[in-house]
Motif scaffolding. Structure first.
Motif: not given
Length: 240
Positions: A51-57, A160-163
């Motif tokens: 997911s984008p948040p996981a990648y950003a984190r 990803w999830f959410g995309e």
């Protein structure tokens, strides 16, 4: 409809659209996303890895996960199901279209050309600034997170999830299923939308829609005919 009638419909159809899912790649030894979460990765939720948040984190952790899947995919080989669909494309020519939910690149390696990968491709990565797509280095030379030829960090080239799905790929798939005479739904559970909706679009336009799956799915009662087989066996029967 019975098997003989399904064969006849596919044989005479000039426009054929195909949707494939994880079932066709399972025969090449590629686990589904969740089945691949073993050992160290079993403690993570899918959203923690894709997911984008996981990648950003934590881009390093996400890339560690995807580098492992990349190596798995490279070690796998196309199976008879992939080859049969590539042969059907050669037979039908411009009237053939294949949309896959898989990210392993096995359809292309089997020879499919009229193809869209709705969820991306594990063998490539995307420049975070320019959006350009580049092939990944060989596993023994891959440094993660990888850098593009432009000098920018790259992210995995997958949805990803959410995309949202890529607009051009989804539009091409929708057009193909909207105008096909026969649609094949191969090795997919029929629960992931909007891809699963392609079968219903074809049905609404009067196409013959044939499912190949060892288990019944949510789509089964709505479709023209279902073969309770694995992908390669079902395609072999249908194309006999």
């Amino acid at each position: 409809m019975n098997l003989a009638e399904a064969r006849a419909a596919l044989k005479t159809a000039k426009r054929v659209a195909v949707l494939t899912g994880a079932g066709i790649s399972a025969e090449s030894g590629i686990p589904t996303f969740r089945d691949a979460q073993t050992g160290h990765w079993a403690r993570f939720r899918p959203e923690d890895l894709a997911s984008p948040p996981a990648y950003a984190r934590d881009p390093e952790m996400v890339w560690e996960w995807y580098a492992g899947r990349y190596r798995e995919v490279l070690n796998a080989q196309p199976n008879e199901g992939h080859r049969l669909l590539a042969g059907l494309e050669r037979e039908k020519g411009e009237g053939f279209f294949l949309a896959t939910q898989n990210v392993d690149g096995l359809h292309a390696r089997a020879g499919s050309k009229r193809l869209v990968e709705l969820h991306g491709n594990l063998l490539s990565a995307r420049d975070e600034k320019t959006g350009e797509i580049f092939p990944l280095a060989a596993p023994n030379a891959l440094q993660t997170p990888p850098t593009s030829p432009n000098g920018n960090r790259m992210r995995p080239n997958v949805v990803w999830f959410g995309e949202f799905l890529p607009e051009d790929a989804l539009e091409a798939a929708q057009n193909a299923f909207h105008t096909c005479e026969v649609a094949l739904i191969v090795g997919t559970s029929g629960v992931v939308y909007p891809a699963a909706g392609l079968a219903l679009e074809a049905m609404a336009e009067g196409a013959v829609v044939i499912e190949i799956n060892p288990d019944a799915t949510e789509l089964t009662p709505l479709l023209t005919f279902s073969l309770r087989e694995k992908a390669s066996a079902g395609l072999a029967q249908l194309l006999a």
